[in-house]
Structures are given as C-alpha cells and as structure tokens.
Design a protein around this motif. Structure first.
Motif, mmCIF file in Angstrom:
data_model
loop_
_atom_site.group_PDB
_atom_site.id
_atom_site.type_symbol
_atom_site.label_atom_id
_atom_site.label_comp_id
_atom_site.label_asym_id
_atom_site.label_seq_id
_atom_site.Cartn_x
_atom_site.Cartn_y
_atom_site.Cartn_z
ATOM 1 N N MET A 47 59.851 24.522 75.099
ATOM 2 C CA MET A 47 59.999 24.168 73.567
ATOM 3 C C MET A 47 58.382 24.794 72.927
ATOM 4 N N GLY A 48 57.525 24.650 73.630
ATOM 5 C CA GLY A 48 56.320 24.937 72.929
ATOM 6 C C GLY A 48 55.658 26.399 73.054
ATOM 7 N N PRO A 49 54.639 26.551 72.780
ATOM 8 C CA PRO A 49 54.356 28.405 72.890
ATOM 9 C C PRO A 49 54.518 28.490 74.204
ATOM 10 N N PRO A 50 54.691 30.018 74.511
ATOM 11 C CA PRO A 50 55.113 30.577 75.816
ATOM 12 C C PRO A 50 53.685 30.520 76.314
ATOM 13 N N GLY A 51 53.684 30.182 77.552
ATOM 14 C CA GLY A 51 52.232 30.330 78.581
ATOM 15 C C GLY A 51 52.809 31.330 79.826
ATOM 16 N N PHE A 52 51.917 31.514 80.476
ATOM 17 C CA PHE A 52 51.953 32.522 81.513
ATOM 18 C C PHE A 52 50.901 31.938 82.583
ATOM 19 N N ARG A 53 51.374 32.194 83.990
ATOM 20 C CA ARG A 53 50.692 31.826 84.992
ATOM 21 C C ARG A 53 49.530 32.815 85.690
ATOM 22 N N GLY A 55 47.357 32.685 88.707
ATOM 23 C CA GLY A 55 47.272 31.837 90.071
ATOM 24 C C GLY A 55 47.873 30.430 89.766
ATOM 25 N N LYS A 56 46.977 29.371 89.988
ATOM 26 C CA LYS A 56 47.562 28.021 89.449
ATOM 27 C C LYS A 56 47.389 27.623 88.192
ATOM 28 N N TYR A 57 46.719 28.556 87.419
ATOM 29 C CA TYR A 57 46.612 27.932 85.941
ATOM 30 C C TYR A 57 47.347 28.672 84.863
ATOM 31 N N ILE A 58 47.661 27.842 83.913
ATOM 32 C CA ILE A 58 48.583 28.177 82.800
ATOM 33 C C ILE A 58 47.654 28.849 81.845
ATOM 34 N N ARG A 59 47.825 29.767 81.074
ATOM 35 C CA ARG A 59 47.165 30.350 79.926
ATOM 36 C C ARG A 59 48.099 30.693 78.726
ATOM 37 N N TYR A 60 47.594 30.803 77.634
ATOM 38 C CA TYR A 60 48.426 30.887 76.514
ATOM 39 C C TYR A 60 47.584 32.257 75.717
ATOM 40 N N ASP A 61 48.359 33.085 75.460
ATOM 41 C CA ASP A 61 48.014 34.195 74.509
ATOM 42 C C ASP A 61 47.869 33.814 73.068
ATOM 43 N N PRO A 62 46.888 33.855 72.481
ATOM 44 C CA PRO A 62 46.731 33.382 71.018
ATOM 45 C C PRO A 62 47.670 33.921 70.025
ATOM 46 N N ALA A 63 48.043 35.198 70.110
ATOM 47 C CA ALA A 63 48.914 35.816 69.448
ATOM 48 C C ALA A 63 50.266 35.109 69.590
ATOM 49 N N ASP A 64 50.846 34.855 70.779
ATOM 50 C CA ASP A 64 51.988 34.009 71.054
ATOM 51 C C ASP A 64 52.004 32.752 70.585
ATOM 52 N N VAL A 65 50.700 31.858 70.461
ATOM 53 C CA VAL A 65 50.674 30.722 69.843
ATOM 54 C C VAL A 65 50.983 30.878 68.388
ATOM 55 N N LEU A 66 50.364 31.689 67.622
ATOM 56 C CA LEU A 66 50.496 31.895 66.341
ATOM 57 C C LEU A 66 51.761 32.365 65.935
ATOM 58 N N ALA A 67 52.785 33.203 66.711
ATOM 59 C CA ALA A 67 54.108 33.633 66.684
ATOM 60 C C ALA A 67 54.930 32.442 66.652
ATOM 61 N N ARG A 72 58.351 28.292 64.128
ATOM 62 C CA ARG A 72 58.613 27.132 63.815
ATOM 63 C C ARG A 72 58.682 26.846 62.531
ATOM 64 N N LYS A 73 57.765 27.308 61.450
ATOM 65 C CA LYS A 73 57.609 27.102 60.209
ATOM 66 C C LYS A 73 58.843 27.624 59.483
ATOM 67 N N ARG A 74 59.256 28.704 59.928
ATOM 68 C CA ARG A 74 60.606 29.329 59.513
ATOM 69 C C ARG A 74 61.709 28.501 59.593
ATOM 70 N N THR A 75 61.718 28.168 60.695
ATOM 71 C CA THR A 75 62.898 27.346 61.217
ATOM 72 C C THR A 75 62.949 26.101 60.373
ATOM 73 N N ASP A 76 61.593 25.334 60.171
ATOM 74 C CA ASP A 76 61.970 24.076 59.429
ATOM 75 C C ASP A 76 62.073 24.256 57.972
ATOM 76 N N GLN A 77 61.626 25.424 57.440
ATOM 77 C CA GLN A 77 61.838 25.902 56.040
ATOM 78 C C GLN A 77 63.501 26.241 55.938
#
Length: 80
Positions: A47-53, A55-67, A72-77
C-alpha cells in the motif's frame, strides 16, 4: 562544536529536493508521521511507497516516495 554529523530532517530535505541517500523505514515513518510498524504493514500489503531490500534492510528511493505521494494525491482528487 560536535564532530558527529547530524542527520537532516527527511521531511525538510524532501521539501527542498531529493535527498542524496536512500531512505530507511524510520525516515518514512518520520516523513508520514506514522509508527514504523505502519510502514512495515504498508510494505506487507503493498500500500505504501515501494521499497527494496539490500541484504536484510529495506530502503526506499526518494523518487519513488515522491511518485507515490503524487499518485495518492491524484487518486484522492479523482475520488472527490
């Protein structure tokens, strides 16, 4: 003067531009003001911003978070 490098607030960094690092689950929790467990539930339910692994850590690309936020804004509008 402190020798330890202070981490900037991820919310401020995202407002000013993309950070120069991948974001952690803690960063996502701070940005969206939700508990870290909520971030993990979003990932589990896809449901949230896409993350990737790395090793054992999850990281999020800032561009993916902004997208994700923009989508979500478009969907809500569209629903309004």
């Amino acid at each position: 003067m402190s020798t330890a490098r202070e981490q900037p607030d991820p919310r401020a960094t995202l407002r000013g531009g993309l950070p120069d690092r991948y974001l952690t689950a803690d960063d996502i929790a701070v940005i969206f003001k939700v508990p870290k467990e909520t971030v993990y539930q979003w990932r589990k339910k896809r449901m949230g911003p896409p993350g990737f692994r790395i090793g054992k850590y999850i990281r999020y690309d800032p561009a993916d978070v902004l997208a994700h936020v923009a989508e979500r804004k478009r969907t809500d509008q569209d629903a309004a």
